[in-house]
Design an enzyme around this catalytic site. Structure first.
Site: not given
Ligand code: SAM
Length: 470
Positions: A119-120, A122-123, A146, A185, A238
Site C-alpha cells: 500500500a498504497p 505505487g510499486k 491501507r 518495499d 526510503c
C-alpha cells in the site's frame, strides 16, 4: 506563513551521520532539503494519456514524467480517477530497472510475483505495467485501512492478473517456495522522505531506526520462505542508514542461501543519472535528492540459491488444483448470457464466485488460486465483474476500469463539470434518449464508471468510498 519545506531542525545524530556519509557533498544534501520536492507521475499505457503539458521525462523509466508546474489538484482530474496515471515519487520508479531485467531473464516463464508491503500501490501498479498477462501478482498490505487504498489503486489500474490480500507477512511463510519474485518495499525510518513529508523528521530517532531494522528482518525472513529456489528478492527502503540497508543485506547473505543479483548496469546510465552504486555484497543503488530529481531511496536484489523451479504446473497438480478450486463455484448458468454481454476477454477466462460476487481470471491463473484462498485474506482477485442481485448481475466498478468491458455496452461521454459531478456521487441530469439499462460514463473516451438509466432519472453507481469529497 511557515514554509513546510524549510527544515532547520534535523535531528543532531542524523546530521552527524549524514555529514559523514555525504562527505564533501553534505552542503548540497542539506540545501536540497530546503527545496520543494519535484512532482512526478507515471502513465498507464493501457489508458488515455493525461493532459498535462509541462512534462519532462524521468531518465530511468519510459512512462515516468516530472510535472514542471505547480502541484495540480489531481483529485479534480477525472483521468486521475480513471487510473490513467499514478502520482509517484520519481526515485521509487527506479524499481523498473530491476523488474525489467528480472522479467527479461524469465520471459518464457509464467511468473508469480509477490509485493509484500504494497500500500498504497505505487510499486504494485508499476509492476502491473511491466509484467505480462501470463504472470500473476499478489499485492499484500498488512494494515487493513491501507489495504482499502491498495485495492482501489489496483482496480483503477485495470489489469486482470493481480490479487490483493491483507495479511501479516508471516502468513506468506505457509506459501513455501511459491513466488519467483518477491518485493519487500519495507516500512522504514523514512529519512529519504524528510523533504516530502516533514512529519517523518519528528518521528525519527535512533531507537526507531533500530526498531525498523528489526522489523525489516522479520518481514524479510517471511519473504525468503515464500520465495522459490532460483527466485529473486528485491529489497527497498526510503532511508539512508546502514542498519536498515547494508546491514540487513549482509544479514540476508549470512543467514540464508543467497547469491548476488547481477544487475546489468551497462544498459542504464546509472552514474550519469546521479545514482550511487554499491557492489558489495550485491549490487545496490542509493538515490540521494541532491544528486538527482527525486527523494532518498535504497534498492537491491538477491538471488535465492537452488535451481529455478518453473511455474508451469504439471498435469497431475493441475488436476489436484482443479478439485480444490471447486470451492470457488462457477456462477449459475442462467447468468452466463448477462456476463457475456458485459465482458469481452481476449484469452480463455474463467468466471467464479466468492459469496455473491462474480470474478473472472485467465484460465491458467484459476488453477493457482486454491492455495491463495486457503491461506490468505483475499480482498480482490482478477477482475471483479459483477455482484448477483436476485436474478440479475449488477456490473462491478472494477470491470469498468479494465479493457475487458464489452465494446457494445452503451457509453455517455461527459464534459469536465459533469464528470466531476459523477465522481462526487451526485445525480446526473442526462436528458438524451439512452437505453434504459446499464451505461458506462466516460471522460475523453476513458470510462469512469457505471450509471443506470431509468425512465425518470439516472442512478449514479460510482463507488461510495471513492467519491471526491472536495
Ligand atoms: N510499496 C508501497 C508503494 O510503492 O506504494 C509503499 C510501501 S511503504 C514503504 C511500507 C508499507 O509497509 C506500508 O504500507 C505499511 O503499512 C506496511 N507495513 C507496516 N508495518 C508492516 C509490517 N510489520 N509488516 C509488513 N508491512 C508493514
Amino acid at each position: 506563513m511557515i514554509d513546510p519545506y524549510k527544515m532547520t531542525n534535523l535531528p543532531t545524530s542524523f546530521v552527524e551521520r549524514m555529514q559523514n556519509q555525504c562527505g564533501p557533498e553534505w552542503p548540497a544534501f542539506q540545501n536540497v532539503l530546503q527545496e520543494k520536492p519535484p512532482i512526478s507521475i507515471r502513465f498507464n499505457t493501457q489508458k488515455q494519456k493525461p493532459l498535462f503539458e509541462a512534462l519532462s521525462p524521468i531518465p530511468w523509466i519510459e512512462t515516468g514524467y516530472y510535472l514542471e508546474q505547480e502541484r495540480p489538484k489531481f483529485s479534480l482530474d477525472p483521468l486521475f480517477h480513471a487510473g490513467c496515471y499514478y502520482v509517484q515519487e520519481a526515485s521509487s520508479m527506479i524499481l523498473s530497472i530491476f523488474m525489467q531485467q528480472i522479467l527479461a531473464q524469465n520471459q518464457h516463464k509464467a511468473l508469480k510475483i509477490l509485493d509484500l508491503c504494497a500500500a498504497p500501490g505505487g510499486k504494485t501498479t508499476l509492476i502491473q505495467s511491466l509484467m505480462s498477462s501470463k504472470d500473476l501478482l499478489v499485492a499484500n498490505e498488512v494494515i487493513k485501512s491501507r489495504s482499502n487504498i491498495l485495492e482501489e489503486n489496483v482496480m483503477k489500474w485495470g489489469t486482470a492478473n493481480c490479487i490483493v490480500t491483507n495479511n501479516d507477512p508471516s502468513t506468506f511463510q505457509k506459501l513455501n517456495h511459491t513466488f519467483d519474485i518477491v518485493l519487500v518495499d519495507a516500512p522504514c525510518s523514512g529519512e529519504g522522505m524528510f523533504r516530502k513529508n516533514p512529519k517523518a523528521i519528528t518521528e525519527w530517532s535512533e531507537d526507531n531506526v533500530s526498531l525498523c531494522a528489526a522489523r525489516q528482518k522479520r518481514i524479510l525472513a517471511a519473504a525468503v520462505d515464500s520465495l522459490k529456489p532460483g527466485g529473486t528478492l528485491i529489497y527497498s527502503t526510503c532511508t539512508y542508514n546502514d542498519l536498515e540497508n547494508r546491514d540487513n543485506l549482509d544479514w540476508l547473505m549470512q543467514t540464508f542461501s543467497f547469491s548476488p543479483f547481477k544487475l546489468d548496469t551497462s544498459v542504464g546510465l546509472l552514474k550519469q543519472w546521479g545514482i550511487h552504486t554499491l557492489t558489495h555484497p550485491t549490487t545496490a543503488l542509493q538515490l540521494y535528492p541532491h544528486r538527482l530529481r527525486g527523494e532518498g531511496l535504497f534498492i537491491t536484489a538477491l538471488q535465492k540459491e537452488g535451481a529455478f523451479v518453473s511455474t508451469t504446473t504439471s498435469k497431475k497438480s493441475k488436476r489436484k488444483n482443479r478439485t480444490k478450486t471447486n470451492v470457488l463455484p462457477t456462477p449459475p448458468k442462467a447468468l452466463l448470457p448477462q456476463l457475456h454481454e458485459l465482458t469481452q476477454f481476449p484469452d480463455p477466462f474463467h468466471f467464479f464466485m466468492v459469496q455473491d460476487s462474480i470474478y473472472a481470471i485467465a484460465q491458467n491463473h484459476f488453477s493457482e488460486l486454491s492455495s491463495f484462498f486457503a491461506t490468505l485474506k483475499v480482498r480482490n482477485v482478477g477482475v471483479h465483474v459483477a455482484t448477483i442481485k436476485g436474478k440479475n448481475c449488477l456490473p462491478a466498478h472494477h470491470l469498468a476500469m479494465t479493457p475487458y468491458l464489452h465494446p457494445q455496452i452503451p457509453r455517455i461521454e461527459l464534459d469536465l463539470a459533469t464528470a466531476l459531478q459523477y465522481l462526487r456521487g451526485h445525480p446526473l441530469a442526462i436528458s438524451a434518449d439512452y437505453p434504459k439499462n446499464w451505461v458506462i460514463v466516460s471522460y475523453l473516451n476513458q470510462p469512469l464508471g457505471w450509471v443506470k438509466v431509468l425512465n425518470n432519472r439516472v442512478n449514479n453507481y460510482y463507488p461510495k468510498y471513492w467519491r471526491i469529497r472536495t
